[in-house]
Structures are given as structure tokens and as C-alpha cells.
Motif scaffolding. Structure first.
Motif, short mmCIF file in Angstrom:
data_model
loop_
_atom_site.label_atom_id
_atom_site.label_comp_id
_atom_site.label_asym_id
_atom_site.label_seq_id
_atom_site.Cartn_x
_atom_site.Cartn_y
_atom_site.Cartn_z
N UNK A 54 41.71 -13.97 51.66
CA UNK A 54 42.14 -14.34 50.09
C UNK A 54 42.90 -15.72 50.10
N UNK A 55 43.65 -15.89 51.19
CA UNK A 55 44.50 -17.12 51.45
C UNK A 55 43.66 -18.35 51.34
N UNK A 56 42.80 -18.12 52.42
CA UNK A 56 41.77 -19.16 52.64
C UNK A 56 41.03 -19.63 51.52
N UNK A 57 40.34 -18.35 51.30
CA UNK A 57 39.51 -18.81 49.86
C UNK A 57 39.94 -19.35 48.83
N UNK A 58 41.16 -18.71 48.38
CA UNK A 58 41.93 -19.17 47.23
C UNK A 58 42.37 -20.75 47.41
N UNK A 59 42.93 -21.01 48.60
CA UNK A 59 43.31 -22.27 49.13
C UNK A 59 42.16 -23.55 48.85
N UNK A 60 41.05 -22.99 49.36
CA UNK A 60 39.70 -23.91 49.37
C UNK A 60 39.30 -24.04 48.01
N UNK A 61 39.06 -23.00 47.24
CA UNK A 61 38.81 -23.00 46.10
C UNK A 61 39.66 -23.85 45.10
N UNK A 62 40.76 -23.31 45.11
CA UNK A 62 41.92 -24.02 43.99
C UNK A 62 42.05 -25.56 44.33
N UNK A 63 41.98 -26.19 45.48
CA UNK A 63 42.40 -27.55 45.87
C UNK A 63 40.81 -28.26 45.41
N UNK A 64 39.62 -27.70 45.67
CA UNK A 64 38.30 -28.09 45.28
C UNK A 64 38.15 -28.39 43.76
#
Length: 374
Positions: free
Chosen positions: A234-244
């Protein structure tokens, strides 16, 4: 803290320029009585109880700081400014403007010069129809029926004609925000609210994408085994999605609105992980969190556990049906603890346990007002 009261007012005119009279009345209410938050379409209706020209009738939703008697005095002053001359003779007559308080929150008032709810509103179609347009779910505190139900049972057979005329009211504007985060527990309705706000106020919608996370169904079956890989993914996905999603604002949108804030990763992880796992997780999270955009306002939709379970069951995701109540309570407590210890995030807690902002326009408007005036 300023406390506003939601009131509903009926306005009618059948003398002079009727549309101008109603439009000016709404402006005067905004200036002297409070904030007009909703206004029904204009209906052309026959006079009720006397012979005269047809009326233009509307109902108005108003948030006011005035007490009931103060509000009544204000309405009488507006009528006077609009040229209405009240007569001591019995019966009805034509008038430039006629204002009546229909509801003042859910208060019941019986005084010589003021009765609330209005004693005749359930008998008058020209009141019920425009009121149903802006507050169909409003429940009459004495009759215990909604406005929509009262309209269905109303025996008034007067013909109402909906006109093409509209009273323009100041529309809420979220362009003063750069980024609004809508947060809440599982099943709180954050995605629905974020979507409605984006659509109505021209916002760039940022939704959490997690439907295909392979660890989520497994986690609900065996929490101890799959908690750490779930939270890390979740953390990896959220970080990538959120920053993008937040790195490139849409030039054609006024602001950004999301159905999550990346800090939720730490809230859920604290509930699900073992202590040693959480310490490791937090180190990585703190490194990532420094890089992400922070919201201008952090809206937390609070719902009680019973309501959350009802919503979860209703939306029918199979892997969520076994979520225990105590897990939801821990998540709620985790959010509230985070908000308490991080005042710099500009938190706004809205208790929606008794609201239905999907079906009830008035409830939705209440939430919009809270965010807009934050």
C-alpha cells in the motif's frame, strides 16, 4: 465558535415585478439575515384563499446566527423595505413580498406572533413543492414525515407551473484551495464525496487505486501473516500514485481533491503491524512523507461503527464482509489520535453518522458549507 442555524423560508410575490421582488429579497436576506445556501425554482401559483393575480413562489434555505424572534423581525423589515404594507384586517391580500419562516432547525415554537414549524405548510402545495426541491428529506419535527412525504399526501389540488426563471445565489467556490483531502474509515463515503466535489466545483479528482492489491483479500483471511506485505505494498503504491497525481496540476481545474491522504498508511500500519514491524515501517514512511504535497484542509468524515458496517455490507465487496467491528473502531481511534497530534494538517472533522449526503441534498450542502467556510 460561531453557530449557524439552518432555516427554511417561503417567499411569494404577486404585485409589481414579481421576479425582481424575489431576487431583491434573496439579496436582502444575504445582507441582513445570514447566508442563503439554496433556492428553489420559481413556481407560478394561483393565490391561496383569495382572488388576485398569480404568485411567484420560492423556498429558501438560510444559515443564520439570528434567534427565531430576531429572524422574524428581520423578515418584517425586509417586507417593509420591499414596500409591503401589512393590514390589521382579516384575510389575505395581494403583496409585493410575503415571507414566512417554515422551519428553524428542528425547533418547535408556539408564541403569539411566531409559530414554528409554520402551522399550514403541510396544507399548501405552493410551499411543499419548492421546499421539496431543496430539502426533500427534511423531517417535520411534529408530524414526523419528510417534506417529500407531506407533498405526496397533500390534498391541495392547486396547479403549480414551474417557470424558467431562476434566482442566482453565490455559488460556493473551492478555488481558494490548492488541495483538499477527504479521509475517513472504511465505508465512510470519502470516494463518493470527493467525486461529487470534483464534479460540481471543477476539481482534479485523485482516487486511491487499490482494487487489484493481491494482499488485501489474503489479509482479511489471515491478518498476522499478511499485514506487513499488505502495508508495504500500500505504501509503495500510494507514494507512487500520489506523487504522480499531485506533481502535475491540471491547468483546466481549479484545485485538487483526493479520497485519501498518504498519512493513512501510517495510521493503518500502526493498527495492523507488530511493534518491531511498525518501527521499521515508520522509518521508511517518514522518508517518503517529506516529499509529498500536504493538503490545505484535511477533512475527516466520522461515522459510527454501526453505520460503517452497514455501508460496507451495502457496497458488497466480498473480502470486506468479514471485517470485525473492533478493527473499524481501532482505525477510527487511529485517525482521531493522528488528527489530535498533528494540528498542522488543518483538520476538519465532520460527523456524518446521521447524514446521507448521497440521497439528501441538504446534508450534502451542510458538508460543502463546512469545508467552504473552514
Amino acid at each position: 465558535m460561531i453557530h449557524y442555524k439552518r432555516t427554511y423560508i417561503s417567499a411569494g410575490s404577486n404585485l409589481g415585478d414579481k421576479f425582481k421582488n424575489l431576487n431583491t429579497t434573496v439579496q436582502l436576506l444575504n445582507e441582513s439575515a445570514g447566508t442563503v445556501i439554496s433556492c428553489s425554482p420559481i413556481y407560478q401559483t394561483p393565490p391561496w384563499g383569495f382572488d388576485s393575480d398569480d404568485f411567484y413562489n420560492i423556498c429558501i434555505g438560510l444559515d443564520t446566527q439570528l434567534q427565531p424572534q430576531e429572524l422574524l423581525d428581520c423578515l418584517l423589515q425586509i417586507e417593509q423595505k420591499m414596500g409591503r404594507v401589512r393590514s390589521n384586517s382579516k384575510g389575505y391580500s395581494a403583496r409585493t413580498i410575503d415571507l414566512d419562516i417554515l422551519f428553524y432547525e428542528d425547533e418547535i415554537i408556539d408564541e403569539p406572533d411566531l409559530i414554528i414549524p409554520h402551522p399550514h405548510l403541510q396544507l399548501r402545495k405552493f410551499v411543499l413543492q419548492p421546499l421539496a426541491d431543496i430539502a426533500p428529506g427534511k423531517v417535520h419535527p411534529i408530524l414526523q414525515k419528510s417534506i417529500a412525504e407531506l407533498l405526496d399526501f397533500c390534498e391541495d389540488e392547486s396547479e403549480l407551473e414551474k417557470t424558467n426563471l431562476e434566482i442566482s445565489i453565490l455559488k460556493k467556490d473551492f478555488s481558494k484551495f490548492n488541495f483538499i483531502a477527504i479521509e475517513g474509515n472504511i465505508g465512510a463515503g470519502k470516494t463518493t464525496l470527493a467525486t461529487k466535489i470534483a464534479e460540481e466545483f471543477n476539481g482534479k479528482l485523485i482516487l486511491e487505486r487499490f482494487a487489484d492489491n493481491p494482499f488485501l483479500p489474503k489479509f482479511y483471511e489471515d491478518r498476522n501473516r499478511y499485514a506487513f506485505p499488505l502495508e508495504m505494498s500500500f505504501l509503495a503504491d500510494r507514494y507512487q500514485q500520489f506523487t504522480d497525481d499531485t506533481a502535475h496540476p491540471d491547468l483546466f481545474k481549479n484545485f485538487m481533491v483526493s479520497d485519501y491522504d498518504i498519512f493513512k498508511s501510517l495510521i493503518f500500519a500502526k493498527v495492523t503491524l507488530q511493534e518491531d514491524e511498525f518501527i521499521l515501517y515508520r522509518k521508511l514512511f517518514n522518508f517518503m512523507y517529506k516529499e509529498v504535497v500536504k493538503p490545505d484542509v484535511y477533512v475527516y468524515l466520522h461515522q459510527n461503527t454501526e453505520r460503517l458496517l452497514h455501508n460496507i455490507k451495502k457496497r458488497g465487496r466480498s473480502y470486506e464482509q468479514s471485517i470485525p467491528p473492533d478493527y473499524l473502531e481501532k482505525i477510527n481511534n487511529g485517525y482521531l489520535e493522528f488528527i489530535k497530534t498533528h494540528p498542522n494538517i488543518n483538520p476538519l472533522i465532520i460527523d456524518i453518522s446521521e447524514l446521507d449526503f448521497v440521497q439528501n441534498k441538504n446534508d450534502y450542502q451542510f458538508i460543502i458549507d463546512k469545508i467552504h467556510d473552514f
